[in-house]
Design a protein around this motif. Structure first.
Motif, PDB file in Angstrom:
ATOM      1  N   UNK A  24       0.848  -1.206   0.000  1.00  0.00           N
ATOM      2  CA  UNK A  24       0.000   0.000   0.000  1.00  0.00           C
ATOM      3  C   UNK A  24       0.879   1.250   0.000  1.00  0.00           C
ATOM      4  N   UNK A  25       0.355   2.346  -0.546  1.00  0.00           N
ATOM      5  CA  UNK A  25       1.132   3.587  -0.529  1.00  0.00           C
ATOM      6  C   UNK A  25       1.367   4.072   0.908  1.00  0.00           C
ATOM      7  N   UNK A  26       2.329   4.971   1.044  1.00  0.00           N
ATOM      8  CA  UNK A  26       2.715   5.493   2.367  1.00  0.00           C
ATOM      9  C   UNK A  26       1.598   6.302   3.022  1.00  0.00           C
ATOM     10  N   UNK A  27       1.716   6.415   4.336  1.00  0.00           N
ATOM     11  CA  UNK A  27       0.723   7.176   5.105  1.00  0.00           C
ATOM     12  C   UNK A  27       0.734   8.650   4.717  1.00  0.00           C
ATOM     13  N   UNK A  28      -0.453   9.205   4.634  1.00  0.00           N
ATOM     14  CA  UNK A  28      -0.633  10.639   4.450  1.00  0.00           C
ATOM     15  C   UNK A  28      -1.604  11.074   5.549  1.00  0.00           C
ATOM     16  N   UNK A  29      -1.134  11.951   6.430  1.00  0.00           N
ATOM     17  CA  UNK A  29      -1.982  12.365   7.544  1.00  0.00           C
ATOM     18  C   UNK A  29      -2.570  13.741   7.224  1.00  0.00           C
ATOM     19  N   UNK A  30      -3.904  13.803   7.240  1.00  0.00           N
ATOM     20  CA  UNK A  30      -4.631  15.001   6.805  1.00  0.00           C
ATOM     21  C   UNK A  30      -5.581  15.481   7.901  1.00  0.00           C
ATOM     22  N   UNK A  31      -5.092  16.302   8.820  1.00  0.00           N
ATOM     23  CA  UNK A  31      -5.988  16.815   9.860  1.00  0.00           C
ATOM     24  C   UNK A  31      -7.138  17.609   9.243  1.00  0.00           C
ATOM     25  N   UNK A  32      -8.345  17.396   9.769  1.00  0.00           N
ATOM     26  CA  UNK A  32      -9.507  18.130   9.277  1.00  0.00           C
ATOM     27  C   UNK A  32      -9.651  19.429  10.057  1.00  0.00           C
ATOM     28  N   UNK A  33      -9.585  20.542   9.326  1.00  0.00           N
ATOM     29  CA  UNK A  33      -9.635  21.837  10.002  1.00  0.00           C
ATOM     30  C   UNK A  33     -11.054  22.221  10.422  1.00  0.00           C
ATOM     31  N   UNK A  34     -11.989  21.298  10.209  1.00  0.00           N
ATOM     32  CA  UNK A  34     -13.344  21.518  10.733  1.00  0.00           C
ATOM     33  C   UNK A  34     -13.298  21.684  12.254  1.00  0.00           C
ATOM     34  N   UNK A  35     -12.310  21.056  12.880  1.00  0.00           N
ATOM     35  CA  UNK A  35     -12.195  21.145  14.337  1.00  0.00           C
ATOM     36  C   UNK A  35     -11.244  22.254  14.785  1.00  0.00           C
ATOM     37  N   UNK A  86     -11.878  -4.196   0.326  1.00  0.00           N
ATOM     38  CA  UNK A  86     -12.175  -4.634  -1.044  1.00  0.00           C
ATOM     39  C   UNK A  86     -11.395  -3.788  -2.051  1.00  0.00           C
ATOM     40  N   UNK A  87     -11.347  -2.479  -1.822  1.00  0.00           N
ATOM     41  CA  UNK A  87     -10.601  -1.607  -2.738  1.00  0.00           C
ATOM     42  C   UNK A  87      -9.104  -1.910  -2.670  1.00  0.00           C
ATOM     43  N   UNK A  88      -8.586  -2.098  -1.465  1.00  0.00           N
ATOM     44  CA  UNK A  88      -7.141  -2.337  -1.323  1.00  0.00           C
ATOM     45  C   UNK A  88      -6.720  -3.625  -2.015  1.00  0.00           C
ATOM     46  N   UNK A  89      -7.595  -4.650  -1.915  1.00  0.00           N
ATOM     47  CA  UNK A  89      -7.282  -5.924  -2.563  1.00  0.00           C
ATOM     48  C   UNK A  89      -7.184  -5.772  -4.074  1.00  0.00           C
ATOM     49  N   UNK A  90      -8.121  -5.015  -4.620  1.00  0.00           N
ATOM     50  CA  UNK A  90      -8.153  -4.847  -6.077  1.00  0.00           C
ATOM     51  C   UNK A  90      -7.137  -3.842  -6.591  1.00  0.00           C
ATOM     52  N   UNK A  91      -6.856  -2.812  -5.788  1.00  0.00           N
ATOM     53  CA  UNK A  91      -6.000  -1.710  -6.255  1.00  0.00           C
ATOM     54  C   UNK A  91      -4.879  -1.423  -5.256  1.00  0.00           C
ATOM     55  N   UNK A  92      -3.780  -2.168  -5.347  1.00  0.00           N
ATOM     56  CA  UNK A  92      -2.689  -2.047  -4.356  1.00  0.00           C
ATOM     57  C   UNK A  92      -2.085  -0.642  -4.272  1.00  0.00           C
ATOM     58  N   UNK A 141      -5.901   1.483  14.245  1.00  0.00           N
ATOM     59  CA  UNK A 141      -5.451   0.107  13.973  1.00  0.00           C
ATOM     60  C   UNK A 141      -6.350  -0.580  12.951  1.00  0.00           C
ATOM     61  N   UNK A 142      -7.654  -0.482  13.184  1.00  0.00           N
ATOM     62  CA  UNK A 142      -8.618  -1.139  12.275  1.00  0.00           C
ATOM     63  C   UNK A 142      -8.535  -0.551  10.865  1.00  0.00           C
ATOM     64  N   UNK A 143      -8.441   0.771  10.797  1.00  0.00           N
ATOM     65  CA  UNK A 143      -8.413   1.419   9.489  1.00  0.00           C
ATOM     66  C   UNK A 143      -7.139   1.052   8.734  1.00  0.00           C
ATOM     67  N   UNK A 144      -6.016   1.021   9.441  1.00  0.00           N
ATOM     68  CA  UNK A 144      -4.739   0.675   8.821  1.00  0.00           C
ATOM     69  C   UNK A 144      -4.747  -0.787   8.366  1.00  0.00           C
ATOM     70  N   UNK A 145      -5.275  -1.678   9.203  1.00  0.00           N
ATOM     71  CA  UNK A 145      -5.366  -3.097   8.833  1.00  0.00           C
ATOM     72  C   UNK A 145      -6.182  -3.285   7.569  1.00  0.00           C
ATOM     73  N   UNK A 146      -7.238  -2.520   7.431  1.00  0.00           N
ATOM     74  CA  UNK A 146      -8.100  -2.643   6.257  1.00  0.00           C
ATOM     75  C   UNK A 146      -7.403  -2.150   4.993  1.00  0.00           C
ATOM     76  N   UNK A 147      -6.399  -1.277   5.155  1.00  0.00           N
ATOM     77  CA  UNK A 147      -5.634  -0.838   3.988  1.00  0.00           C
ATOM     78  C   UNK A 147      -5.740   0.637   3.658  1.00  0.00           C
TER      79      UNK A 147
END
Ligand code: DX5
Ligand code: ZN
Length: 246
Positions: free
Chosen positions: A1-12, A189-195, A211-217
């Motif tokens: 999978x591509x590298x992490x990109x952290x995008x804080x939401x400025x809504x908060x 499903x998307x990660x499996x099809x599109x690495x 953890x859950x989100x990262x595991x999912x891809x």
């Protein structure tokens, strides 16, 4: 999978000192800023428009190219996404992420009708966004399945292929809602099809759910309240990144 990109939401962030808050979040290690645009119609809340984006753009360095540091990731929770692309491009938006559910403009009665209308279908919108020199994202609400994206993601024409898919993990409209783990099979499903696809998750992300989100891809992580509400935002940003990249 591509590298992490952290995008804080400025809504908060504190809207009365948005420029300073944006600059500080970048200093704390953010890669992108996630900019939530709400029109009180597609979602039951209103934020701000292009003039505000143009003002805060001056507080954050523009990315040199592609998906670099400083990318303004504009999450367009608006009923007429095609209408505002130019305006946001001028304001300094880098990635224009529209909702699939809204891409069928009010001119068309139904997705079926819109699919045959070159001016209102999502493929044409991605092409139009790319034509204006922006990166294109497509967002899905919890009720929308990923199969709707197959045609776009597998288009033989790269101009029609989105640069990112956003899987909402809350109903769009407000920060601080509870994470919906029920959306993660879509990410898987998307990660499996599109690495190599950039897959963004948005809503309820933080130290307790990453953890859950990262595991999912997922690799593009939006976090609003978890970053802006933290005692040590830099620590949270770094934890999110490490979890995705390990
Ligand atoms: C919700 C927005 C999110 C929101 C996330 O409609 O799209 O970007 O800011 O906020 P948290 O991280 O607090 O759930
Ligand atoms: Zn968002």
């Amino acid at each position: 999978a591509p590298k992490a990109i952290i995008a804080p939401s400025i809504l908060s962030a504190d809207f009365a000192q948005l420029g300073a808050d944006c600059a500080r979040t970048m200093d704390q290690g953010a890669d992108w800023l996630h900019v939530d645009i709400m029109d009180g119609h597609f979602v039951p809340n209103i934020t701000f428009g292009a003039p505000v984006v143009a003002k805060i753009r001056k507080h954050v360095d523009k990315p040199a190219a592609g998906l670099g540091r400083g990318t303004f990731d504009c999450h367009m929770m608006i009923a007429e996404p095609k209408k505002w692309v130019k305006e946001f491009q001028k304001a300094g938006c880098d990635l224009y992420c529209f909702h699939y559910e809204a891409a069928f403009s009010s001119a068309a009665e139904s997705p079926e009708a819109a699919a045959t209308d070159a001016k209102t279908n999502p493929k044409d919108l991605v092409r139009y966004i790319h034509g204006l020199g922006l990166l294109a994202g497509v967002a899905l609400k919890p009720a929308t399945g990923v199969e709707v994206l197959t045609e776009l993601l597998e288009s033989p024409d790269p101009k029609e292929r989105p640069d990112m898919v956003l899987i909402m993990t809350v109903e769009p409209g407000f920060g601080g809602q509870k994470f919906m783990a029920s959306e993660l099979p879509k990410v898987q499903a998307l990660r499996q099809k599109y690495p190599d696809l950039n897959i963004e998750v948005d809503g309820g992300l933080g130290p307790g759910t990453i953890d859950q989100a990262a595991d999912a891809g997922a690799n593009v992580i939006v976090a609003g309240s978890a970053v802006f509400g933290a005692r040590d935002p830099a620590e949270v940003i770094s934890l999110l990144r490490t979890t995705v990249d390990s």
